[in-house]
Design an enzyme around this catalytic site. Structure first.
Site, short mmCIF file in Angstrom:
data_model
loop_
_atom_site.label_atom_id
_atom_site.label_comp_id
_atom_site.label_asym_id
_atom_site.label_seq_id
_atom_site.Cartn_x
_atom_site.Cartn_y
_atom_site.Cartn_z
N ASP A 84 0.85 -1.20 0.00
CA ASP A 84 0.00 0.00 0.00
C ASP A 84 0.88 1.25 0.00
O ASP A 84 1.81 1.37 0.78
CB ASP A 84 -0.88 -0.03 1.27
N GLY A 209 -11.15 5.00 3.31
CA GLY A 209 -12.50 4.45 3.46
C GLY A 209 -13.13 4.66 4.83
O GLY A 209 -14.35 4.61 4.97
N VAL A 230 -9.56 0.44 3.73
CA VAL A 230 -9.92 0.76 5.12
C VAL A 230 -8.78 0.38 6.04
O VAL A 230 -8.29 -0.75 5.99
CB VAL A 230 -11.20 0.01 5.54
N ASN A 231 -8.36 1.31 6.89
CA ASN A 231 -7.32 1.01 7.88
C ASN A 231 -7.70 1.60 9.24
O ASN A 231 -7.89 0.86 10.21
CB ASN A 231 -5.96 1.56 7.42
N THR A 232 -7.85 2.90 9.29
CA THR A 232 -8.08 3.58 10.58
C THR A 232 -9.27 3.00 11.35
O THR A 232 -9.19 2.81 12.57
CB THR A 232 -8.31 5.09 10.34
#
Ligand code: G3H
Ligand code: ZN
Length: 287
Positions: A84, A209, A230-232
């Site tokens: 990423d 996201g 999406v991570n956070t």
């Protein structure tokens, strides 16, 4: 086994749904995402930032861990292991380490340099059967040390990059890494529509996201987005569940301090978040 993201994203684009990229940060994260994808019969992309790769003791360690977990957990759904926001050097290291997908984030270079470097990686990834993500414009906010100014992409520059033969294209359309500010102006759907008009069948990628309202997610998918990162949000739900476990003193009772117990609530919280996103993105049952 690992697969490139090409087939899963072309299917998603054609089928008007999106495949989630969920960034991984350790073994528990990876296990949570893989098991949820298998349960939901959903294709999945495991994202690894350069910082996370370093934290997990290198790309070769990550690739070996993921490949073995797929085998040990009897994962049958398509899984792509994806660098990423990679630098050119990071991309080369991940190709060598055995990743099945690469993002070269050239958005901070002048467009001609972004094109030149992306062109080199298209050739290399095609030779090795890997998928390649490129970026134009930039994603605002900060992601693992990657700072973006958030400038909105130029649809003509997007076409120039898409025409190189990349698998997928990330474009800045007002999206931001991390939590969205109260005064956030929303996504530029006008720009997204202009980009998809020029880039045709190339699956588009929505970064940042976390925290985008559901109706915006659905509209973005209707305008050509086929991969959503999406991570956070997983980090926030993991932290909240872990905090609750400790605030309730569960780490003080019996063997509650055992890391396999201490990390369990957070791991379950990641599973719940991933499940919710797969349902929202429409990838459930699409493996
Ligand atoms: O590249 C990773 C994603 O863009 C993560 O964004 O942390 O805002 O969900 P997020
Ligand atoms: Zn991102």
């Amino acid at each position: 086994m690992l697969v490139s993201a090409k087939d899963m994203l072309n299917k998603a684009k054609a089928g008007k749904y999106a495949v989630g990229q969920f960034n991984i940060n350790n073994l528990e994260w990876t296990k949570a995402v893989l098991l949820t994808a298998e349960e939901m019969k959903s294709p999945v992309i495991l994202g690894v930032s350069e910082g996370a790769g370093k934290y997990m003791c290198g790309y070769k360690t990550v690739a070996a861990m993921v490949k073995n977990m797929i085998e040990e957990l009897n994962i049958t759904v398509p899984v792509a292991l994806h660098l990423d926001h990679g630098s050119y050097e990071g991309a080369m290291k991940c190709i060598e380490a055995g990743f099945s997908s690469i993002m070269f984030d050239g958005s901070h270079y002048p467009i001609d340099e972004n094109i030149a470097k992306t062109q080199e990686l298209v050739k290399l990834c095609n030779e090795k059967g890997l998928s390649l993500e490129a970026e134009v414009g930039s994603i605002g906010g900060e992601e693992d040390g990657v700072i973006g100014t958030g400038e909105v992409a130029d649809p003509k520059e997007c076409k120039a990059i898409a025409d190189l033969g990349v698998t997928m294209l990330a474009a800045g359309i007002g999206n931001i890494h991390g939590k969205y500010p109260e005064n956030w102006q929303g996504l530029s759907f006008e720009t997204l529509d202009a980009i998809q008009q020029l880039t045709g069948d190339v699956p588009l990628v929505l970064h940042g996201g976390t925290g985008i309202p559901e109706e915006m997610i659905k509209k973005a998918i209707s305008l050509g987005v086929a991969k959503i990162n999406v991570n956070t949000e997983c980090q926030l739900t993991f932290a909240a569940a872990t905090r609750k476990y400790i605030e309730e003193g569960k780490d003080l009772t019996g063997k509650g301090f055992d890391p396999r117990k201490l990390l369990a609530p957070g791991t379950d919280a990641i599973k719940a978040t991933v499940k919710e996103k797969m349902e929202l993105f429409g990838s459930v049952g699409k493996a």
